[in-house]
Design a protein around this motif. Structure first.
Motif, PDB file in Angstrom:
ATOM      1  N   ARG A   1      10.735 -31.914 -18.615  1.00  0.00           N
ATOM      2  CA  ARG A   1      11.268 -31.325 -19.851  1.00  0.00           C
ATOM      3  C   ARG A   1      10.782 -32.108 -21.070  1.00  0.00           C
ATOM      4  NH1 ARG A   1      16.778 -30.427 -18.150  1.00  0.00           N
ATOM      5  NH2 ARG A   1      16.319 -28.594 -16.916  1.00  0.00           N
ATOM      6  N   ARG A   2      10.822 -33.437 -20.944  1.00  0.00           N
ATOM      7  CA  ARG A   2      10.340 -34.281 -22.062  1.00  0.00           C
ATOM      8  C   ARG A   2       8.863 -34.018 -22.321  1.00  0.00           C
ATOM      9  NH1 ARG A   2      13.050 -38.438 -19.569  1.00  0.00           N
ATOM     10  NH2 ARG A   2      11.138 -39.482 -18.920  1.00  0.00           N
ATOM     11  N   GLN A   3       8.088 -33.918 -21.228  1.00  0.00           N
ATOM     12  CA  GLN A   3       6.654 -33.718 -21.376  1.00  0.00           C
ATOM     13  C   GLN A   3       6.346 -32.360 -22.004  1.00  0.00           C
ATOM     14  OE1 GLN A   3       4.221 -36.198 -20.429  1.00  0.00           O
ATOM     15  NE2 GLN A   3       3.275 -34.855 -21.951  1.00  0.00           N
ATOM     16  N   SER A   4       7.057 -31.310 -21.556  1.00  0.00           N
ATOM     17  CA  SER A   4       6.817 -29.966 -22.098  1.00  0.00           C
ATOM     18  C   SER A   4       7.119 -29.974 -23.593  1.00  0.00           C
ATOM     19  CB  SER A   4       7.707 -28.929 -21.406  1.00  0.00           C
ATOM     20  OG  SER A   4       7.370 -28.847 -20.050  1.00  0.00           O
ATOM     21  N   MET A   5       8.198 -30.666 -23.968  1.00  0.00           N
ATOM     22  CA  MET A   5       8.569 -30.751 -25.387  1.00  0.00           C
ATOM     23  C   MET A   5       7.466 -31.463 -26.169  1.00  0.00           C
ATOM     24  SD  MET A   5      11.036 -29.679 -27.214  1.00  0.00           S
ATOM     25  CE  MET A   5      11.431 -29.850 -28.944  1.00  0.00           C
ATOM     26  N   ASP A   6       7.016 -32.609 -25.629  1.00  0.00           N
ATOM     27  CA  ASP A   6       5.939 -33.362 -26.314  1.00  0.00           C
ATOM     28  C   ASP A   6       4.693 -32.491 -26.485  1.00  0.00           C
ATOM     29  OD1 ASP A   6       7.557 -35.509 -26.329  1.00  0.00           O
ATOM     30  OD2 ASP A   6       6.456 -36.682 -24.819  1.00  0.00           O
ATOM     31  N   ASN A   7       4.314 -31.802 -25.409  1.00  0.00           N
ATOM     32  CA  ASN A   7       3.102 -30.977 -25.481  1.00  0.00           C
ATOM     33  C   ASN A   7       3.284 -29.845 -26.496  1.00  0.00           C
ATOM     34  OD1 ASN A   7       2.385 -32.622 -23.394  1.00  0.00           O
ATOM     35  ND2 ASN A   7       1.849 -31.006 -21.961  1.00  0.00           N
ATOM     36  N   ASN A   8       4.474 -29.219 -26.484  1.00  0.00           N
ATOM     37  CA  ASN A   8       4.700 -28.118 -27.425  1.00  0.00           C
ATOM     38  C   ASN A   8       4.720 -28.622 -28.866  1.00  0.00           C
ATOM     39  OD1 ASN A   8       4.706 -26.328 -25.372  1.00  0.00           O
ATOM     40  ND2 ASN A   8       6.901 -25.860 -25.423  1.00  0.00           N
ATOM     41  N   GLU A   9       5.320 -29.805 -29.077  1.00  0.00           N
ATOM     42  CA  GLU A   9       5.338 -30.359 -30.445  1.00  0.00           C
ATOM     43  C   GLU A   9       3.916 -30.623 -30.947  1.00  0.00           C
ATOM     44  OE1 GLU A   9       9.776 -32.312 -30.751  1.00  0.00           O
ATOM     45  OE2 GLU A   9       8.103 -33.614 -30.190  1.00  0.00           O
ATOM     46  N   ALA A  10       3.041 -30.995 -30.010  1.00  0.00           N
ATOM     47  CA  ALA A  10       1.654 -31.258 -30.408  1.00  0.00           C
ATOM     48  C   ALA A  10       0.939 -29.958 -30.819  1.00  0.00           C
ATOM     49  CB  ALA A  10       0.906 -31.929 -29.266  1.00  0.00           C
ATOM     50  N   ASP A  11       1.526 -28.808 -30.464  1.00  0.00           N
ATOM     51  CA  ASP A  11       0.928 -27.516 -30.833  1.00  0.00           C
ATOM     52  C   ASP A  11       1.334 -27.076 -32.245  1.00  0.00           C
ATOM     53  OD1 ASP A  11      -0.536 -27.120 -28.541  1.00  0.00           O
ATOM     54  OD2 ASP A  11       1.034 -25.983 -27.511  1.00  0.00           O
ATOM     55  N   ILE A  12       2.328 -27.741 -32.826  1.00  0.00           N
ATOM     56  CA  ILE A  12       2.774 -27.337 -34.164  1.00  0.00           C
ATOM     57  C   ILE A  12       1.626 -27.537 -35.163  1.00  0.00           C
ATOM     58  CG2 ILE A  12       4.408 -27.872 -36.056  1.00  0.00           C
ATOM     59  CD1 ILE A  12       6.517 -28.367 -33.876  1.00  0.00           C
ATOM     60  N   GLY A  13       1.377 -26.478 -35.949  1.00  0.00           N
ATOM     61  CA  GLY A  13       0.274 -26.528 -36.912  1.00  0.00           C
ATOM     62  C   GLY A  13      -1.006 -25.907 -36.362  1.00  0.00           C
ATOM     63  N   LYS A  14      -1.059 -25.698 -35.038  1.00  0.00           N
ATOM     64  CA  LYS A  14      -2.264 -25.089 -34.453  1.00  0.00           C
ATOM     65  C   LYS A  14      -2.189 -23.562 -34.554  1.00  0.00           C
ATOM     66  CE  LYS A  14      -3.234 -28.614 -30.960  1.00  0.00           C
ATOM     67  NZ  LYS A  14      -3.062 -28.933 -29.554  1.00  0.00           N
ATOM     68  N   VAL A  15      -3.361 -22.934 -34.552  1.00  0.00           N
ATOM     69  CA  VAL A  15      -3.410 -21.468 -34.595  1.00  0.00           C
ATOM     70  C   VAL A  15      -3.878 -20.963 -33.232  1.00  0.00           C
ATOM     71  CG1 VAL A  15      -4.545 -19.466 -35.652  1.00  0.00           C
ATOM     72  CG2 VAL A  15      -3.882 -21.432 -37.071  1.00  0.00           C
ATOM     73  N   PHE A  16      -3.142 -20.008 -32.673  1.00  0.00           N
ATOM     74  CA  PHE A  16      -3.511 -19.439 -31.365  1.00  0.00           C
ATOM     75  C   PHE A  16      -3.682 -17.932 -31.466  1.00  0.00           C
ATOM     76  CE2 PHE A  16      -1.045 -23.217 -29.987  1.00  0.00           C
ATOM     77  CZ  PHE A  16      -2.033 -23.842 -29.252  1.00  0.00           C
TER      78      PHE A  16
END
Ligand code: 5AD
Ligand code: SF4
Length: 472
Positions: free
Chosen positions: A401-416
């Motif tokens: 859960r911690r890892q998924s959160m970290d990975n998702n936070e790293a996506d903030i600001g990215k365009v998909f």
């Protein structure tokens, strides 16, 4: 009242239209795909599907046997049909799929409400078995096949969104992981004719679908030799020296080339068999999704050996490194089993430390459940107490859960680029879709609809979902 030609015909043969079936699916994507085949087979024989067991003449449960609790759930469901059968004593109850195959006629003895038991390779016989059932009679067909791939059946799509669909590319598994019942319930591995896979994908695209997921227990061992599956290799190559060999990498490429707007996914990959060739094909085509589900099961080489997985910790890590190098930005998910036979605290810690190294985007986590007849059931003791299995599973879950959160936070600001799949349940203006990395993305738009590709900038997240705004 006037009738069309087909209605007249069906009225002339009443037994063809009289039966209504209710089909419920448990377990994995492969079972959903199988239910789509069963629906097609029954509809071809004039059966109509209904949404409630109370309206049905035949209730079918397509079952899973992977863990004991999956089977327990199905037994509860069978018992819950008692009231329906009481109201309609002619009701036929059929159990299909892995649990049917595992228990065979024993299931009829254990669950008296069940009338029909049909294994995953015997669905073609289902209409005949139903029709041939005499008053109070029972029927079983659990024959496994080395050839059956249902290649000629056009599945009736049950997912309902009209955008994403499964295509089964192979059946069975030859891997014999020691904990797994699948090789016994789904039989030997066999690949499906690539021509029929392509035709199915093309048809889906023409019907408006925008994503196909190629399904197999171990997609990396898909193989077709010009005119025959893997086992015919010697015969085919002796007859035709130029016979084309279709590997999973070449199949993936063929499907990707159908149309750039058709996204291609696949599952499940196997660390033991996944080649760099496959990774290069994924990297080459923008419409092949940058997402790999690569079950690790455990983090220590000693456990992987007991599990008969065919790789060790180092080899698993080398596969991860290859993915990161060849497909930058690829997301990776995994399966993990907690509390397999004689798992020590040290071995459990190695699972946590491998997770730490890989930084999975998502993990499916299970406690070990002994399955009768498997290699592990014969060779090892299921000796980890249930509380310890659960504690270890919780630790793995918390870590993920911690890892998924970290990975998702790293996506903030990215365009998909998001393929819209549906409207959100909460609001008509909210759309839900996925990016190439299989992450679920929610955003607000009144101009877009399911099936559209939309560029979305990520603004917020939870551990399970990304939230964003449409980029103008
Ligand atoms: N107990 C617990 N989990 C299991 N799986 C398969 N067999 C078992 C079992 N006996 C898990 C594996 C596999 C996933 C589909 O189910 O992690 O990858
Ligand atoms: Fe089971 Fe292993 Fe085959 Fe997967 S690869 S279905 S875990 S035997």
């Amino acid at each position: 009242m006037s009738y069309t030609e087909t209605e007249k015909e069906t009225i002339a043969v009443p037994e063809k239209v009289s039966k209504r079936f209710f089909l419920e699916t448990y377990g994995c994507q492969m079972n959903i795909s199988d239910s789509e085949i069963v629906t097609a087979l029954l509809q071809k024989e004039g059966y109509k599907s209904t949404l409630s067991p109370a309206e049905a003449d035949v209730v079918l449960l397509n079952t899973c046997a992977i863990r004991e609790n999956a089977e327990d759930k199905i037994r509860v469901r069978i018992k819950s049909l008692k009231a329906v059968k009481k109201r309609n004593p002619d009701l036929i109850i059929g159990v299909l799929g892995c649990m049917a195959e595992r228990l065979k006629k024993k299931l009829l003895e254990e669950e008296h409400l069940v009338d029909i038991v049909v294994g995953p390779d015997a669905y073609r016989s289902l209409p005949e078995l139903i029709n041939g059932l005499e008053d109070g009679g029972k029927a079983v067909n659990v024959l496994l096949s080395r050839e059956e791939t249902y290649a000629d059946i056009n599945p009736v799509r049950l997912s309902g969104n009209g955008i994403t669909a499964y295509i089964s590319i192979m059946r069975g598994c030859d891997n014999m992981c020691s904990f797994c019942v699948v090789p016994f319930t789904r039989g030997r591995e066999r690949s499906r004719d690539p021509e029929t896979i392509m035709n199915e994908a093309k048809l889906l695209f023409e019907q408006g679908y925008r994503e196909v997921t190629l399904l197999g227990q171990n997609v990396d061992s898909y193989k077709w030799f010009g005119g025959g599956p893997k086992k015919d290799f010697e015969k085919v190559t002796a007859e035709n020296k130029n016979a084309e060999v279709v590997s999973f990498a070449s199949l993936l490429e063929k499907v990707a080339l159908i149309h750039p707007l058709l996204r291609v996914r696949f599952t499940t990959s196997n660390p033991q068999d996944m080649t760099n060739e496959v990774l290069h094909v994924i990297a080459k085509y923008p419409n092949i999704c940058k997402y790999i589900h690569l079950p690790m099961q455990a983090g220590s080489s000693s456990m992987l050996e007991r599990m008969n997985r065919g790789y060790d910790r180092e080899k698993y890590l080398r596969r991860i490194e290859a993915i990161r190098e060849i497909i930058p930005g690829c997301s990776i998910s995994t399966d993990i089993i907690a509390g397999f036979c004689s798992e020590t605290e040290e071995e459990h810690k190695e699972t946590l430390s491998l997770m730490e190294k890989v930084k999975f985007d998502y993990a499916y986590i299970f406690t070990y459940s002994e399955r009768p007849g498997t290699l592990a059931a014969k060779k090892y003791k299921d000796d980890i107490p249930e509380e310890i299995k659960l504690t270890r599973m919780q630790e793995i879950l918390a870590r993920q859960r911690r890892q998924s959160m970290d990975n998702n936070e790293a996506d903030i600001g990215k365009v998909f680029e998001v393929l819209v799949e549906s409207h959100s349940k909460r609001s008509k203006q909210q759309l839900v879709g996925r990016n190439s990395q299989y992450k679920s993305i929610v955003f607000t738009s009144e101009q877009h609809k399911p099936g559209d590709y939309v560029h979305v900038c990520i603004t917020k997240c939870t551990s399970g979902t990304l939230l964003g705004e449409v980029l103008n």
